[in-house]
Design an enzyme around this catalytic site. Structure first.
Site, mmCIF file in Angstrom:
data_model
loop_
_atom_site.group_PDB
_atom_site.id
_atom_site.type_symbol
_atom_site.label_atom_id
_atom_site.label_comp_id
_atom_site.label_asym_id
_atom_site.label_seq_id
_atom_site.Cartn_x
_atom_site.Cartn_y
_atom_site.Cartn_z
ATOM 1 N N TYR A 221 0.873 -1.191 0.000
ATOM 2 C CA TYR A 221 0.000 0.000 0.000
ATOM 3 C C TYR A 221 0.900 1.229 0.000
ATOM 4 O O TYR A 221 1.448 1.623 1.046
ATOM 5 C CB TYR A 221 -0.897 0.033 1.236
ATOM 6 C CG TYR A 221 -1.974 -1.034 1.303
ATOM 7 C CD1 TYR A 221 -2.444 -1.675 0.161
ATOM 8 C CD2 TYR A 221 -2.545 -1.388 2.518
ATOM 9 C CE1 TYR A 221 -3.445 -2.648 0.238
ATOM 10 C CE2 TYR A 221 -3.547 -2.352 2.607
ATOM 11 C CZ TYR A 221 -3.981 -2.976 1.459
ATOM 12 O OH TYR A 221 -4.975 -3.925 1.547
ATOM 13 N N ARG B 265 -16.096 0.304 -0.856
ATOM 14 C CA ARG B 265 -15.115 1.355 -1.165
ATOM 15 C C ARG B 265 -15.770 2.745 -1.206
ATOM 16 O O ARG B 265 -15.413 3.596 -2.011
ATOM 17 C CB ARG B 265 -14.406 1.035 -2.483
ATOM 18 C CG ARG B 265 -13.724 -0.334 -2.404
ATOM 19 C CD ARG B 265 -13.354 -0.875 -3.736
ATOM 20 N NE ARG B 265 -12.773 -2.202 -3.654
ATOM 21 C CZ ARG B 265 -11.496 -2.454 -3.360
ATOM 22 N NH1 ARG B 265 -10.668 -1.475 -3.125
ATOM 23 N NH2 ARG B 265 -11.064 -3.698 -3.321
HETATM 24 N N1 LIG Z 1 -7.405 -8.315 1.238
HETATM 25 C C1 LIG Z 1 -7.697 -7.509 0.252
HETATM 26 O O1 LIG Z 1 -7.628 -7.884 -0.911
HETATM 27 C C2 LIG Z 1 -8.120 -6.090 0.540
HETATM 28 C C3 LIG Z 1 -8.564 -5.291 -0.511
HETATM 29 C C4 LIG Z 1 -8.970 -3.990 -0.210
HETATM 30 C C5 LIG Z 1 -8.921 -3.528 1.091
HETATM 31 N N2 LIG Z 1 -8.454 -4.330 2.078
HETATM 32 C C6 LIG Z 1 -8.360 -3.833 3.475
HETATM 33 O O2 LIG Z 1 -9.649 -3.523 3.944
HETATM 34 C C7 LIG Z 1 -9.693 -2.168 4.393
HETATM 35 C C8 LIG Z 1 -11.051 -1.578 4.131
HETATM 36 O O3 LIG Z 1 -11.299 -1.590 2.723
HETATM 37 P P1 LIG Z 1 -11.869 -0.364 1.976
HETATM 38 O O4 LIG Z 1 -11.124 0.844 2.442
HETATM 39 O O5 LIG Z 1 -11.922 -0.636 0.544
HETATM 40 O O6 LIG Z 1 -13.340 -0.388 2.514
HETATM 41 P P2 LIG Z 1 -14.556 0.515 2.720
HETATM 42 O O7 LIG Z 1 -14.643 0.775 4.175
HETATM 43 O O8 LIG Z 1 -15.652 -0.183 2.013
HETATM 44 O O9 LIG Z 1 -14.311 1.864 1.928
HETATM 45 C C9 LIG Z 1 -13.604 2.954 2.408
HETATM 46 C C10 LIG Z 1 -14.116 4.168 1.667
HETATM 47 O O10 LIG Z 1 -15.432 4.447 2.140
HETATM 48 C C11 LIG Z 1 -15.581 5.813 2.414
HETATM 49 N N3 LIG Z 1 -16.414 6.047 3.615
HETATM 50 C C12 LIG Z 1 -17.527 6.799 3.675
HETATM 51 N N4 LIG Z 1 -18.030 6.779 4.900
HETATM 52 C C13 LIG Z 1 -17.233 6.030 5.659
HETATM 53 C C14 LIG Z 1 -17.238 5.676 7.029
HETATM 54 N N5 LIG Z 1 -18.158 6.093 7.872
HETATM 55 N N6 LIG Z 1 -16.249 4.887 7.479
HETATM 56 C C15 LIG Z 1 -15.295 4.451 6.650
HETATM 57 N N7 LIG Z 1 -15.225 4.756 5.335
HETATM 58 C C16 LIG Z 1 -16.199 5.556 4.846
HETATM 59 C C17 LIG Z 1 -14.201 6.334 2.650
HETATM 60 O O11 LIG Z 1 -14.369 7.637 2.245
HETATM 61 P P3 LIG Z 1 -13.480 8.937 2.281
HETATM 62 O O12 LIG Z 1 -13.248 9.199 0.830
HETATM 63 O O13 LIG Z 1 -14.322 9.950 2.941
HETATM 64 O O14 LIG Z 1 -12.233 8.629 3.026
HETATM 65 C C18 LIG Z 1 -13.304 5.423 1.827
HETATM 66 O O15 LIG Z 1 -13.149 5.990 0.555
HETATM 67 C C19 LIG Z 1 -8.554 -1.475 3.640
HETATM 68 O O16 LIG Z 1 -8.138 -0.313 4.305
HETATM 69 C C20 LIG Z 1 -7.528 -2.563 3.612
HETATM 70 O O17 LIG Z 1 -6.819 -2.574 4.845
HETATM 71 C C21 LIG Z 1 -8.080 -5.607 1.830
#
Ligand SMILES: NC(=O)c1ccc[n+]([C@@H]2O[C@H](COP(=O)([O-])OP(=O)(O)OC[C@H]3O[C@@H](n4cnc5c(N)ncnc54)[C@H](OP(=O)(O)O)[C@@H]3O)[C@@H](O)[C@H]2O)c1
Length: 338
Positions: A60, A215
């Protein structure tokens, strides 16, 4: 002051962690620019609130995210730092320009990746260590066997998996104890329900669910007119394009009605729904600001009863999303989709 939030155990052999984990990826990469000071403050706020699971990956931002998490841990009060459980993904190969060059799960690569991660994070062990994507040229037994050696040597506490299918989960579990499988799971990404979730449950393996807000798509904050930078994953994600986006946002509006009736936010309903799927599941939320974190933590107080769950499933049926969850070039790396 630390608040108590509920805990869940990752599988039968994994660590006890907060029922919500903090995914740190977006603080370094994939969702456009982020603010380092706010990112560190968000990690600190999460630890203060009782979040104990932090998820990162060495790729990352090519080490950026581990350095950031390391800084946040180093500057947190000792008691909070000690409670933190750090989950690290490795294996993705990147070029200096950020290009994606494949995956490497060879035993010698596993140890090499781990050596660098320990340095960047500034810790003497990693709590859960996992290959980000199956390396098709290396049997999973060899990769997991190498992590098991790191466990024996004290550099890693638990072995995890990421985005692999039921057959690979079984092979991995036959090699060494597996704490959890990290995989996308949300109201609009329910692919794990058919084969993967029954397998992890049979084997006593937990799920750390990512993309619970798809996301940001089903967070209630995403709008069709949002401009995405070229390096933002969502600029290429099928679910965020044209008619697919319009359709998917119409699902969010259906969800918003339910959220408003309950006096909570759309994001809270989406996170609470994942929490309601079982105690073996720990959602990782990708909050990168204290405001978003605070909203996400509010989901822990949302109870969805049978009528709420029925309404949610009616608003967003299992296969309702338009578009695949990854661009085609990335779908081919997902063992979980085979
Ligand atoms: N194993 C894998 O293949 C894999 C793949 C992807 C991710 N991951 C892990 O999973 C974690 C979470 O994934 P993700 O970031 O894609 O998931 P997510 O929580 O579905 O999406 C995060 C996005 O949602 C937005 N958002 C809006 N309201 C929110 C709230 N109340 N709380 C949190 N986010 C909010 C954020 O916005 P803003 O633009 O306002 O910040 C950010 O852009 C990653 O950080 C990573 O550590 C693992």
């Amino acid at each position: 002051m630390t608040t108590t939030i509920p805990t869940r155990t990752l599988g039968t052999t994994g660590p006890q962690v907060s029922a919500l984990g903090l995914g740190c990826m977006g603080m370094s990469a994939l969702y456009g620019d982020s603010d380092r000071a706010e990112s560190v403050a968000t990690v600190h706020a999460a630890l203060e609130a009782g979040v104990t699971l932090l998820d990162t990956g060495d790729f990352y931002g090519m080490g950026h995210n581990e350095l950031l998490v390391g800084e946040a841990l180093r500057t947190a009060p000792a008691a909070l730092r000690e409670q933190a459980r750090v989950s690290v993904k490795f294996g993705a190969l990147r070029g200096p320009d950020g290009s994606w060059l494949g995956y490497d799960g060879r035993p010698e690569a596993v140890k090499n990746f781990a050596a660098y991660s320990l340095q960047r994070l500034g810790v003497d062990h990693i709590d859960v260590y996992r290959l980000a994507r199956l390396d098709p040229s290396v049997p999973i037994e060899e990769t997991v066997g190498a992590i098991a050696e790191l466990v024996e040597q004290g550099y890693v506490r638990h072995i995890g998996l990421s985005e692999v299918g039921a057959d690979t989960v079984r092979r991995a579990a036959a090699t060494a104890p597996i704490a959890d499988l990290q995989i996308e799971y949300s109201l609009i990404s329910r692919g794990i329900e058919d084969r993967i979730l029954p397998a992890t449950r049979e084997l006593g393996i937990g799920i750390t669910a990512y993309g619970v807000l798809s996301r940001g798509l089903i967070s209630g904050h995403f709008t069709a007119d949002r401009q995405l930078a070229a390096n933002d994953f969502r600029a290429l994600s099928p679910r965020f394009q044209g008619d697919n986006l319009q359709h998917n946002l119409s699902l969010v509006e259906a969800l918003r009605k339910i959220a408003e009736e309950k006096g909570v936010s759309v994001a809270q309903i989406a996170i609470a729904w994942v929490l309601s799927r079982g105690d073996d599941i720990v959602p990782l939320v990708g909050a990168r600001s204290r405001n978003r974190l605070s909203e996400a933590l509010g989901a822990l107080d949302v109870t969805l009863d049978a009528a709420d769950l029925a309404a949610v499933e009616k608003a967003v049926p299992a296969d309702a999303a338009a578009g695949a969850r990854y661009p085609e070039s990335q779908m081919e790396h997902l063992d979980s989709e085979r």
